[in-house]
Design a protein around this motif. Sequence first.
Motif, PDB file in Angstrom:
ATOM      1  N   GLY A   1       0.837  -1.208   0.000  1.00 27.57           N
ATOM      2  CA  GLY A   1       0.000   0.000   0.000  1.00 27.57           C
ATOM      3  C   GLY A   1       0.862   1.246   0.000  1.00 27.57           C
ATOM      4  O   GLY A   1       0.653   2.171  -0.786  1.00 27.57           O
ATOM      5  N   VAL A   2       1.854   1.275   0.881  1.00 28.68           N
ATOM      6  CA  VAL A   2       2.745   2.442   0.933  1.00 28.68           C
ATOM      7  C   VAL A   2       3.446   2.608  -0.414  1.00 28.68           C
ATOM      8  O   VAL A   2       3.544   3.721  -0.948  1.00 28.68           O
ATOM      9  CB  VAL A   2       3.765   2.276   2.071  1.00 28.68           C
ATOM     10  CG1 VAL A   2       4.860   3.337   1.974  1.00 28.68           C
ATOM     11  CG2 VAL A   2       3.056   2.365   3.420  1.00 28.68           C
TER      12      VAL A   2
ATOM     13  N   TYR B   1       0.872   3.769  -3.088  1.00 29.78           N
ATOM     14  CA  TYR B   1       0.351   5.109  -2.770  1.00 29.78           C
ATOM     15  C   TYR B   1       1.372   6.171  -3.161  1.00 29.78           C
ATOM     16  O   TYR B   1       1.042   7.156  -3.831  1.00 29.78           O
ATOM     17  CB  TYR B   1       0.037   5.166  -1.274  1.00 29.78           C
ATOM     18  CG  TYR B   1      -0.576   6.460  -0.798  1.00 29.78           C
ATOM     19  CD1 TYR B   1      -1.713   6.996  -1.398  1.00 29.78           C
ATOM     20  CD2 TYR B   1      -0.027   7.136   0.307  1.00 29.78           C
ATOM     21  CE1 TYR B   1      -2.271   8.177  -0.908  1.00 29.78           C
ATOM     22  CE2 TYR B   1      -0.586   8.303   0.796  1.00 29.78           C
ATOM     23  CZ  TYR B   1      -1.704   8.825   0.179  1.00 29.78           C
ATOM     24  OH  TYR B   1      -2.264   9.982   0.654  1.00 29.78           O
TER      25      TYR B   1
ATOM     26  N   VAL C   1      -7.662   8.688  -9.827  1.00 28.71           N
ATOM     27  CA  VAL C   1      -6.294   8.177  -9.856  1.00 28.71           C
ATOM     28  C   VAL C   1      -5.887   7.819 -11.283  1.00 28.71           C
ATOM     29  O   VAL C   1      -4.773   8.138 -11.731  1.00 28.71           O
ATOM     30  CB  VAL C   1      -6.152   6.949  -8.938  1.00 28.71           C
ATOM     31  CG1 VAL C   1      -4.792   6.298  -9.127  1.00 28.71           C
ATOM     32  CG2 VAL C   1      -6.351   7.357  -7.501  1.00 28.71           C
TER      33      VAL C   1
ATOM     34  N   LEU D   1      -5.202  15.667  -7.780  1.00 28.01           N
ATOM     35  CA  LEU D   1      -5.083  14.530  -6.870  1.00 28.01           C
ATOM     36  C   LEU D   1      -4.081  14.833  -5.769  1.00 28.01           C
ATOM     37  O   LEU D   1      -4.313  14.523  -4.590  1.00 28.01           O
ATOM     38  CB  LEU D   1      -4.630  13.284  -7.649  1.00 28.01           C
ATOM     39  CG  LEU D   1      -4.354  12.044  -6.812  1.00 28.01           C
ATOM     40  CD1 LEU D   1      -5.616  11.567  -6.109  1.00 28.01           C
ATOM     41  CD2 LEU D   1      -3.775  10.929  -7.667  1.00 28.01           C
TER      42      LEU D   1
ATOM     43  N   THR E   1      -5.063  14.763  -1.885  1.00 29.21           N
ATOM     44  CA  THR E   1      -4.456  13.862  -0.909  1.00 29.21           C
ATOM     45  C   THR E   1      -3.677  14.631   0.155  1.00 29.21           C
ATOM     46  O   THR E   1      -3.653  14.234   1.326  1.00 29.21           O
ATOM     47  CB  THR E   1      -3.533  12.858  -1.605  1.00 29.21           C
ATOM     48  OG1 THR E   1      -2.624  13.572  -2.439  1.00 29.21           O
ATOM     49  CG2 THR E   1      -4.336  11.886  -2.461  1.00 29.21           C
TER      50      THR E   1
ATOM     51  N   ARG F   1      -4.139  14.102   4.073  1.00 29.31           N
ATOM     52  CA  ARG F   1      -3.030  13.744   4.962  1.00 29.31           C
ATOM     53  C   ARG F   1      -2.907  14.744   6.103  1.00 29.31           C
ATOM     54  O   ARG F   1      -2.638  14.374   7.242  1.00 29.31           O
ATOM     55  CB  ARG F   1      -1.718  13.673   4.185  1.00 29.31           C
ATOM     56  CG  ARG F   1      -1.529  12.360   3.422  1.00 29.31           C
ATOM     57  CD  ARG F   1      -0.068  12.097   3.097  1.00 29.31           C
ATOM     58  NE  ARG F   1       0.560  13.216   2.439  1.00 29.31           N
ATOM     59  CZ  ARG F   1       0.445  13.488   1.139  1.00 29.31           C
ATOM     60  NH1 ARG F   1      -0.264  12.686   0.355  1.00 29.31           N
ATOM     61  NH2 ARG F   1       1.030  14.540   0.624  1.00 29.31           N
TER      62      ARG F   1
ATOM     63  N   ASP G   1       0.997   7.477   5.477  1.00 27.60           N
ATOM     64  CA  ASP G   1       1.070   6.732   4.208  1.00 27.60           C
ATOM     65  C   ASP G   1       0.604   5.291   4.388  1.00 27.60           C
ATOM     66  O   ASP G   1       0.031   4.691   3.477  1.00 27.60           O
ATOM     67  CB  ASP G   1       2.488   6.761   3.663  1.00 27.60           C
ATOM     68  CG  ASP G   1       2.820   8.100   3.019  1.00 27.60           C
ATOM     69  OD1 ASP G   1       1.944   8.996   3.049  1.00 27.60           O
ATOM     70  OD2 ASP G   1       3.933   8.259   2.487  1.00 27.60           O
TER      71      ASP G   1
ATOM     72  N   TYR H   1      -3.407   5.586   4.447  1.00 28.61           N
ATOM     73  CA  TYR H   1      -3.990   5.850   3.125  1.00 28.61           C
ATOM     74  C   TYR H   1      -3.492   4.850   2.076  1.00 28.61           C
ATOM     75  O   TYR H   1      -4.184   4.556   1.110  1.00 28.61           O
ATOM     76  CB  TYR H   1      -3.711   7.287   2.701  1.00 28.61           C
ATOM     77  CG  TYR H   1      -4.588   8.277   3.436  1.00 28.61           C
ATOM     78  CD1 TYR H   1      -5.980   8.171   3.358  1.00 28.61           C
ATOM     79  CD2 TYR H   1      -4.056   9.297   4.205  1.00 28.61           C
ATOM     80  CE1 TYR H   1      -6.791   9.072   4.042  1.00 28.61           C
ATOM     81  CE2 TYR H   1      -4.861  10.199   4.881  1.00 28.61           C
ATOM     82  CZ  TYR H   1      -6.236  10.077   4.796  1.00 28.61           C
ATOM     83  OH  TYR H   1      -7.037  10.949   5.463  1.00 28.61           O
ATOM     84  N   GLY H   2      -2.291   4.339   2.304  1.00 29.23           N
ATOM     85  CA  GLY H   2      -1.769   3.348   1.362  1.00 29.23           C
ATOM     86  C   GLY H   2      -2.626   2.101   1.342  1.00 29.23           C
ATOM     87  O   GLY H   2      -3.016   1.610   0.272  1.00 29.23           O
TER      88      GLY H   2
ATOM     89  N   TRP I   1      -6.012   2.979  -0.417  1.00 34.42           N
ATOM     90  CA  TRP I   1      -5.959   3.098  -1.885  1.00 34.42           C
ATOM     91  C   TRP I   1      -5.596   1.768  -2.538  1.00 34.42           C
ATOM     92  O   TRP I   1      -6.143   1.409  -3.575  1.00 34.42           O
ATOM     93  CB  TRP I   1      -4.929   4.167  -2.288  1.00 34.42           C
ATOM     94  CG  TRP I   1      -5.439   5.573  -2.162  1.00 34.42           C
ATOM     95  CD1 TRP I   1      -5.115   6.476  -1.215  1.00 34.42           C
ATOM     96  CD2 TRP I   1      -6.364   6.226  -3.035  1.00 34.42           C
ATOM     97  NE1 TRP I   1      -5.775   7.660  -1.426  1.00 34.42           N
ATOM     98  CE2 TRP I   1      -6.546   7.545  -2.538  1.00 34.42           C
ATOM     99  CE3 TRP I   1      -7.058   5.857  -4.184  1.00 34.42           C
ATOM    100  CZ2 TRP I   1      -7.389   8.465  -3.146  1.00 34.42           C
ATOM    101  CZ3 TRP I   1      -7.886   6.782  -4.788  1.00 34.42           C
ATOM    102  CH2 TRP I   1      -8.055   8.064  -4.283  1.00 34.42           C
TER     103      TRP I   1
END
Lengths: 209, 209, 209, 209
Positions: free
Chosen positions: C175-176, C179, D123, D136, D140, D144, D171, D174-175, D178
């Motif tokens: 994910g990191v 992202y 995205v 984007l 984001t 964050r 990260d 959110y990683g 996403w």
Amino acid sequence: MHNDLAAPTRDVRRPTRQHTGRRRNAAARDAILQAVFELLRNGGGSGLTIDAIAGAAGVGRQTIYRWWPSKGAVMAEAMVRGAGAIVPVRDSGSFKDDLAQFLIDIFAVLEDQGIRRALRQLVAAAQYDGHAAGALAEFTAQRRATLRSLLERGIASGDLSADANLGLLIDVAYGVLWYRLLVGHAPLDAGAARDLGTHLVAVARRAGE
Amino acid sequence: MHNDLAAPTRDVRRPTRQHTGRRRNAAARDAILQAVFELLRNGGGSGLTIDAIAGAAGVGRQTIYRWWPSKGAVMAEAMVRGAGAIVPVRDSGSFKDDLAQFLIDIFAVLEDQGIRRALRQLVAAAQYDGHAAGALAEFTAQRRATLRSLLERGIASGDLSADANLGLLIDVAYGVLWYRLLVGHAPLDAGAARDLGTHLVAVARRAGE
Amino acid sequence: MHNDLAAPTRDVRRPTRQHTGRRRNAAARDAILQAVFELLRNGGGSGLTIDAIAGAAGVGRQTIYRWWPSKGAVMAEAMVRGAGAIVPVRDSGSFKDDLAQFLIDIFAVLEDQGIRRALRQLVAAAQYDGHAAGALAEFTAQRRATLRSLLERGIASGDLSADANLGLLIDVAYGVLWYRLLVGHAPLDAGAARDLGTHLVAVARRAGE
Amino acid sequence: MHNDLAAPTRDVRRPTRQHTGRRRNAAARDAILQAVFELLRNGGGSGLTIDAIAGAAGVGRQTIYRWWPSKGAVMAEAMVRGAGAIVPVRDSGSFKDDLAQFLIDIFAVLEDQGIRRALRQLVAAAQYDGHAAGALAEFTAQRRATLRSLLERGIASGDLSADANLGLLIDVAYGVLWYRLLVGHAPLDAGAARDLGTHLVAVARRAGE
DNA sequence: AGTTAATCGAGACGGTACGTCAGGTCTTGGC
DNA sequence: GCCAAGACCTGACGTACCGTCTCGATTAACT
């Protein structure tokens, strides 16, 4: 949306807007027809692509499809416009001379290989494209009408009998022309024009006797 | 395609061997011609593809190219074979009757829409395909020869003058036929055949007077 | 391909033919995938057209459509094949070192701008093309399985607690990565790899305490 | 588009005329953004055309280009506005509860398939459209910052160690979100939110020990 | 009987042109 | 001068055919 005062009686009949947006550009239309005719005359008629037309006319492909429903249609219109170089009917006082000259003039136009190719393409396209068929029908009807007016002058002058079958005579003239053009077994020159003229006058006079 | 004489050493080793391998199958050839003619008569002539021919004939595409050099060529041959249903020249003793009957017979064959479409396709193909043009030339030459023999009988019988321009008369007959077939402005029926016959006899008789 | 010894009874069991015609050319397939990957790496991914692919691969356009159902599909497969440069899992005896090295190796591959662009294109295509989505799913599943086997070694060695949520840990790692790759707000370098490795070990050890 | 204050002398010469012509219609702008968002949520994101947007918004195509430089730009802004439904940070006194609730709220918003599709489109567009990429990035960054303020409260309360790597934690959160959203291999539900919250707290606490 | 080679149906191959669709610009008449 | 409408040029799309090449099977003459 529009000005009511300018046309009070129109508003009742046409309450909604007729048209908005940019108008079609007749210059593009002309450029396309011009380009098609040039390509047909000079290039090999077989390889006439929409892309080539668009490129030569400096036009987008979609614009061609906006104005005509098929390639045959645009080809036909281009040829009717370009190949329909008017061969005028002269009036020298002598019907026989005028008829002979008319045929000679037509055959002279057909000396041009480009014109020949273009006309052959028109007929070919008309066999599988309805739009081209329509254009060819219109084109030939116009040509027949011209010859008919000349023949009618012959009736008036007494060179042709009053009950001559003009429709058949016309088809004989153009039939010989197209037949030789399409099959290519015999020349289309001044001699052929004279022979054909003689033939038409001979039979027409005879018909009334 | 290459010359064996250029390779003399090979001739020594294989002097006798003329051919090996499977022979071409004439049945496939016939099936192709048959299929093409049927498709031309029934389907829309425009969409006649090699694939469709191969499918209808139950044949591979390559087999078509083995026998003919182009689509126009196979189309032409199919139509010459299929549409060339022989219209025989009769000999009743009367030249005028025989001529009239000949034209009536031809026009009767043209009642068939499929035949009409096939012939139109042949002319169209001949305009952009050299092989089809050759086939059309051959086809029409044969037809003209047939009519010419009939007209010569007319000269022999005295119905036509000895110095009648037979070539022109033939072109008049077939010209009217093809012109009406291709443009479609006038019917091709028994009445038209009679008018055309009358015209030919009238002009030819007159020509010698 | 089949056994001829089965012969005489064959007609009964397999009355129909299995296959005829030319076989598909795997070389063309490879050339296409190769060309797509090169174009994605070097050219601007946005303007990747079927024509460009066909041209670069020396292939007809139809051949591409014969092998893949959509542009996204071929893009996806090309990237899975090309970008799936295997980052091997090492086995130094130390789980922590192996994990750190694995992440460092992955991030090192991502230093290549072309690979970055290709992967971003793959994700983008997957959002509106089902085939690309399938390829992406397969690709990522494979990558997750690789990382999972490494993490399981960590459990075996006692570096990770036995009840660590491996699925979540894997999603944290990738994910990191994705992202940052897609949004671009933070670098993907060796330092980031070390931080991420430290994070994973720390949380996984803690989870069991 | 230009600044009238930059041309003071013009006002002197034409003191009365401040402006001619119709002013830009902010309502049109809103209608466009609204229409884009609705189309992204409901229709298939792939077939989103400028024409469709203009039609749905009751707007001319040119008006869209007057306000945005590209399709990606308007898509991005529409989604930032529409999908950026603010998920507020709560303050219950318990950092751990607030963090868990924040994640649960976010994932709840993502239950909506339309929102999911819109975000994925954003995205995707960002990968080949610079304007969308900018949007984007801005979107984001804002998200964050919100999470960062929450995590900083955790440091203040002692739930997180003072030297926790907040950038990496953000990260990670959110990683995972996403990654699962784009690849679709794992659900984004309340359970996932809880697992993720536990993970973040566990690692952050550990980091300082 | 075995070898050799050309044919067969089938279908993939590299191409070319098609007609459509979408993008972004320009033009028209109305407000 | 902005607006809706829509024509314009450009260029990619996916399809249809073209004529060639390749495949395994078949067939016929020569060994």
